[in-house]
Scaffold this motif. Structure first.
Motif, PDB file in Angstrom:
ATOM      1  N   ALA A  64       0.740  -1.017  -0.134  1.00 11.90           N
ATOM      2  CA  ALA A  64      -0.187  -0.039   0.152  1.00 11.90           C
ATOM      3  C   ALA A  64       0.928   1.119   0.094  1.00 11.90           C
ATOM      4  O   ALA A  64       0.692   2.185  -0.605  1.00 11.90           O
ATOM      5  CB  ALA A  64      -0.962   0.186   1.309  1.00 11.90           C
ATOM      6  N   GLN A  65       2.114   1.220   0.705  1.00  9.11           N
ATOM      7  CA  GLN A  65       3.019   2.448   0.690  1.00  9.11           C
ATOM      8  C   GLN A  65       3.689   2.347  -0.476  1.00  9.11           C
ATOM      9  O   GLN A  65       3.787   3.546  -1.210  1.00  9.11           O
ATOM     10  CB  GLN A  65       3.863   1.989   1.919  1.00  9.11           C
ATOM     11  N   ALA A  66       4.194   1.267  -1.101  1.00  4.17           N
ATOM     12  CA  ALA A  66       4.809   1.260  -2.102  1.00  4.17           C
ATOM     13  C   ALA A  66       4.150   1.715  -3.716  1.00  4.17           C
ATOM     14  O   ALA A  66       4.556   2.409  -4.168  1.00  4.17           O
ATOM     15  CB  ALA A  66       5.405  -0.147  -2.465  1.00  4.17           C
ATOM     16  N   ALA A  67       3.056   1.364  -3.798  1.00  2.00           N
ATOM     17  CA  ALA A  67       1.911   1.477  -5.004  1.00  2.00           C
ATOM     18  C   ALA A  67       0.666   1.521  -4.561  1.00  2.00           C
ATOM     19  O   ALA A  67      -0.131   0.440  -4.785  1.00  2.00           O
ATOM     20  CB  ALA A  67       2.481   0.469  -6.161  1.00  2.00           C
ATOM     21  N   PRO A  68       0.218   2.333  -4.142  1.00  2.00           N
ATOM     22  CA  PRO A  68      -1.197   2.761  -3.938  1.00  2.00           C
ATOM     23  C   PRO A  68      -2.185   2.313  -5.147  1.00  2.00           C
ATOM     24  O   PRO A  68      -1.843   2.666  -6.296  1.00  2.00           O
ATOM     25  CB  PRO A  68      -1.591   3.802  -3.273  1.00  2.00           C
ATOM     26  N   SER A  69      -3.162   1.309  -4.879  1.00  2.00           N
ATOM     27  CA  SER A  69      -3.888   1.144  -6.077  1.00  2.00           C
ATOM     28  C   SER A  69      -5.417   1.230  -5.719  1.00  2.00           C
ATOM     29  O   SER A  69      -5.684   0.470  -4.793  1.00  2.00           O
ATOM     30  CB  SER A  69      -3.621  -0.403  -6.602  1.00  2.00           C
ATOM     31  N   GLY A  70      -6.365   1.806  -6.352  1.00  2.92           N
ATOM     32  CA  GLY A  70      -7.678   1.824  -6.206  1.00  2.92           C
ATOM     33  C   GLY A  70      -8.234   0.740  -6.781  1.00  2.92           C
ATOM     34  O   GLY A  70      -9.691   0.588  -6.486  1.00  2.92           O
ATOM     35  N   LEU A  71      -7.804  -0.006  -7.458  1.00  3.89           N
ATOM     36  CA  LEU A  71      -8.637  -0.908  -8.320  1.00  3.89           C
ATOM     37  C   LEU A  71      -9.201  -2.090  -7.412  1.00  3.89           C
ATOM     38  O   LEU A  71     -10.035  -2.541  -7.781  1.00  3.89           O
ATOM     39  CB  LEU A  71      -7.515  -1.446  -9.532  1.00  3.89           C
ATOM     40  N   TYR A  72      -8.182  -2.437  -6.512  1.00  2.00           N
ATOM     41  CA  TYR A  72      -8.511  -3.694  -5.717  1.00  2.00           C
ATOM     42  C   TYR A  72      -8.746  -3.463  -4.126  1.00  2.00           C
ATOM     43  O   TYR A  72      -7.695  -2.892  -3.551  1.00  2.00           O
ATOM     44  CB  TYR A  72      -7.537  -4.790  -5.929  1.00  2.00           C
ATOM     45  N   ALA A  73      -9.921  -3.660  -3.665  1.00  2.00           N
ATOM     46  CA  ALA A  73     -10.113  -3.603  -2.120  1.00  2.00           C
ATOM     47  C   ALA A  73      -9.266  -4.813  -1.573  1.00  2.00           C
ATOM     48  O   ALA A  73      -9.185  -5.982  -2.186  1.00  2.00           O
ATOM     49  CB  ALA A  73     -11.506  -3.675  -1.787  1.00  2.00           C
ATOM     50  N   PRO A  74      -8.701  -4.756  -0.606  1.00  3.50           N
ATOM     51  CA  PRO A  74      -7.871  -5.707   0.094  1.00  3.50           C
ATOM     52  C   PRO A  74      -8.814  -6.835   0.425  1.00  3.50           C
ATOM     53  O   PRO A  74      -9.829  -6.916   0.627  1.00  3.50           O
ATOM     54  CB  PRO A  74      -7.315  -5.167   1.295  1.00  3.50           C
ATOM     55  N   SER A  75      -8.130  -8.068   0.340  1.00  7.88           N
ATOM     56  CA  SER A  75      -8.811  -9.351   0.407  1.00  7.88           C
ATOM     57  C   SER A  75      -7.784 -10.354   1.120  1.00  7.88           C
ATOM     58  O   SER A  75      -7.043 -11.326   0.294  1.00  7.88           O
ATOM     59  CB  SER A  75      -9.662  -9.745  -0.461  1.00  7.88           C
TER      60      SER A  75
END
Length: 140
Positions: free
Chosen positions: A26-37
């Motif tokens: 999350a710190q290295a490459a934030p992505s809004g495409l996938y919610a964490p699972s």
């Protein structure tokens, strides 16, 4: 060590293993495409998680790709997506026949499914009944 302390230690260690990669990515490459699972599944013999000795624990990460220590991570993630993350919606298969032997097995699932916290505990009559729910999720 009391059983409750064993469960706490097991969940702490596995949660650290599951959540550490999430924090780093999350710190290295934030992505809004996938919610964490990311989930931790445990199993042990007993009536409840508080009194059962943990016998096995696996991790399951489903987003963005299936991974973890679950022996069939991709299939388990597909099964979870099929019930929209509702673990109570998993039903026993009709093609499995189990004895009526009572040897309770408790399963816990803790973590995050599509960005929402999950805390699940279910006691099955025996190992066969546990493995009959769904196809792969609880078969570890």
């Amino acid at each position: 060590m009391p059983n409750t302390a064993r469960w706490a230690a097991t969940l702490t260690l596995t949660a650290t293993a599951v959540c550490s990669p999430l924090v780093g990515s999350a710190q290295a490459a934030p992505s809004g495409l996938y919610a964490p699972s990311a989930l931790v599944l445990t199993t042990g013999h007993g009536q409840t998680a508080a009194v059962a000795t943990p016998e096995r624990a696996v991790t399951l990460n489903c987003a963005p790709t299936a991974s973890g220590t679950h022996p069939a991570a991709a299939d388990a993630c597909a099964e979870l997506r099929g019930v929209k993350g509702d673990l109570d919606a998993l039903a026993p298969r009709n093609d499995v026949f189990c004895t009526r032997q009572y040897d309770p097995v408790v399963v816990t699932v803790a973590g995050v499914w599509q960005g929402k916290r999950v805390a699940y505990e279910h006691t099955f009559a025996n190992e066969c009944v546990k493995n009959s729910y769904g196809m792969t999720l609880f078969a570890f």
